[in-house]
Motif scaffolding. Structure first.
Motif, PDB file in Angstrom:
ATOM      1  N   PRO A  32       0.808  -1.220   0.000  1.00 49.53           N
ATOM      2  CA  PRO A  32       0.000   0.000   0.000  1.00 49.53           C
ATOM      3  C   PRO A  32       0.842   1.271   0.000  1.00 49.53           C
ATOM      4  O   PRO A  32       0.412   2.294  -0.511  1.00 49.53           O
ATOM      5  N   LEU A  33       2.055   1.215   0.535  1.00 43.63           N
ATOM      6  CA  LEU A  33       2.905   2.404   0.535  1.00 43.63           C
ATOM      7  C   LEU A  33       3.272   2.782  -0.895  1.00 43.63           C
ATOM      8  O   LEU A  33       3.316   3.952  -1.247  1.00 43.63           O
ATOM      9  N   ASN A  38       2.788   6.582  -5.252  1.00 47.40           N
ATOM     10  CA  ASN A  38       2.378   6.958  -6.609  1.00 47.40           C
ATOM     11  C   ASN A  38       1.266   7.998  -6.577  1.00 47.40           C
ATOM     12  O   ASN A  38       1.281   8.946  -7.367  1.00 47.40           O
ATOM     13  N   LEU A  39       0.329   7.832  -5.672  1.00 43.06           N
ATOM     14  CA  LEU A  39      -0.744   8.809  -5.527  1.00 43.06           C
ATOM     15  C   LEU A  39      -0.172  10.174  -5.152  1.00 43.06           C
ATOM     16  O   LEU A  39      -0.546  11.199  -5.719  1.00 43.06           O
ATOM     17  N   PHE A  40       0.769  10.173  -4.208  1.00 44.55           N
ATOM     18  CA  PHE A  40       1.385  11.429  -3.786  1.00 44.55           C
ATOM     19  C   PHE A  40       2.154  12.063  -4.943  1.00 44.55           C
ATOM     20  O   PHE A  40       2.028  13.268  -5.190  1.00 44.55           O
ATOM     21  N   MET A  41       2.945  11.257  -5.665  1.00 41.91           N
ATOM     22  CA  MET A  41       3.751  11.813  -6.753  1.00 41.91           C
ATOM     23  C   MET A  41       2.867  12.374  -7.866  1.00 41.91           C
ATOM     24  O   MET A  41       3.146  13.450  -8.397  1.00 41.91           O
ATOM     25  N   GLU A  42       1.804  11.663  -8.217  1.00 39.99           N
ATOM     26  CA  GLU A  42       0.882  12.165  -9.244  1.00 39.99           C
ATOM     27  C   GLU A  42       0.233  13.472  -8.790  1.00 39.99           C
ATOM     28  O   GLU A  42       0.102  14.411  -9.566  1.00 39.99           O
ATOM     29  N   THR A  43      -0.173  13.509  -7.521  1.00 36.62           N
ATOM     30  CA  THR A  43      -0.811  14.716  -6.990  1.00 36.62           C
ATOM     31  C   THR A  43       0.172  15.877  -6.961  1.00 36.62           C
ATOM     32  O   THR A  43      -0.166  17.002  -7.339  1.00 36.62           O
ATOM     33  N   ALA A  44       1.396  15.620  -6.513  1.00 36.52           N
ATOM     34  CA  ALA A  44       2.412  16.674  -6.455  1.00 36.52           C
ATOM     35  C   ALA A  44       2.710  17.220  -7.849  1.00 36.52           C
ATOM     36  O   ALA A  44       2.771  18.442  -8.055  1.00 36.52           O
ATOM     37  N   CYS A  85       8.367  15.226  -2.541  1.00 39.19           N
ATOM     38  CA  CYS A  85       8.350  13.766  -2.316  1.00 39.19           C
ATOM     39  C   CYS A  85       9.168  13.358  -1.102  1.00 39.19           C
ATOM     40  O   CYS A  85       8.807  12.423  -0.390  1.00 39.19           O
ATOM     41  N   ARG A  86      10.255  14.045  -0.872  1.00 35.62           N
ATOM     42  CA  ARG A  86      11.115  13.687   0.259  1.00 35.62           C
ATOM     43  C   ARG A  86      10.566  14.223   1.577  1.00 35.62           C
ATOM     44  O   ARG A  86      11.074  13.882   2.639  1.00 35.62           O
ATOM     45  N   SER A  87       9.523  15.030   1.513  1.00 35.52           N
ATOM     46  CA  SER A  87       8.940  15.558   2.744  1.00 35.52           C
ATOM     47  C   SER A  87       7.595  14.901   3.053  1.00 35.52           C
ATOM     48  O   SER A  87       6.814  15.421   3.830  1.00 35.52           O
ATOM     49  N   LEU A  88       7.340  13.751   2.439  1.00 34.59           N
ATOM     50  CA  LEU A  88       6.109  13.012   2.704  1.00 34.59           C
ATOM     51  C   LEU A  88       6.035  12.692   4.191  1.00 34.59           C
ATOM     52  O   LEU A  88       6.988  12.159   4.757  1.00 34.59           O
ATOM     53  N   ILE A  93       9.694   9.295   0.169  1.00 35.37           N
ATOM     54  CA  ILE A  93       9.674   8.439  -1.014  1.00 35.37           C
ATOM     55  C   ILE A  93      11.121   8.247  -1.455  1.00 35.37           C
ATOM     56  O   ILE A  93      11.911   9.191  -1.467  1.00 35.37           O
ATOM     57  N   SER A  94      11.470   7.031  -1.808  1.00 36.95           N
ATOM     58  CA  SER A  94      12.864   6.732  -2.146  1.00 36.95           C
ATOM     59  C   SER A  94      13.284   7.464  -3.422  1.00 36.95           C
ATOM     60  O   SER A  94      12.467   7.753  -4.298  1.00 36.95           O
ATOM     61  N   TYR A  95      14.580   7.734  -3.504  1.00 37.93           N
ATOM     62  CA  TYR A  95      15.113   8.385  -4.696  1.00 37.93           C
ATOM     63  C   TYR A  95      14.898   7.500  -5.924  1.00 37.93           C
ATOM     64  O   TYR A  95      14.665   7.994  -7.027  1.00 37.93           O
TER      65      TYR A  95
END
Length: 144
Positions: A32-33, A38-44, A85-88, A93-95
């Motif tokens: 689920p992570l 992916n949801l976070f990255m798409e939203t960002a 992404c790194r401040s999730l 989120i990994s590089y």
């Protein structure tokens, strides 16, 4: 709506798609992570594109070309994206994941863009834009 509720909806939609095309995968094993990432990255990325009235393709273009109508290059926007992404809140989120999202770049490119973020922040308008986008992402995902 919380991230867990959104994640559950995304998982349900993925299951529906797989069953519609008659594939048989056990989606219970999906991390689920990864879906949250992916949801976070798409939203960002969506928030960055909306804020600057540009497209994902323009942000992801190579060679840091200046994007029409704004004062930043694609590289500066990628740097902003990596910082988001790194401040999730739950887990950075990994590089590697970020690199794959950004045109299948390797992790070293994502690390480079992350390191250049502080240089871009010397520009007050860049920092203001970042904070505005961060607020927008948080509102869309209902993060605190």
């Amino acid at each position: 709506m919380t991230i867990d509720e959104i994640t559950a909806q995304v998982i349900e939609r993925i299951k529906e798609k797989y069953f519609l095309i008659e594939k048989t995968y056990n989606l219970e094993d999906v991390n689920p992570l990864t879906i949250k990432e992916n949801l976070f990255m798409e939203t960002a990325m969506c928030c960055i594109c909306e804020h600057f009235s540009t497209t994902k393709e323009m942000v992801l273009q190579k060679y840091g070309k200046r994007i029409d109508r704004i004062d930043y290059t694609g590289s500066a926007l990628k740097s902003m994206f990596v910082q988001l992404c790194r401040s999730l809140p739950e887990k950075d989120i990994s590089y590697t994941s970020i690199g794959k999202f950004l045109n299948n770049s390797d992790h070293s490119k994502a690390i480079y863009w992350h390191k250049t973020f502080n240089n871009h922040c010397k520009d007050k308008s860049y920092l203001f834009d970042y904070k505005t986008i961060l607020k927008s992402v948080n509102e869309k995902l209902k993060l605190k």
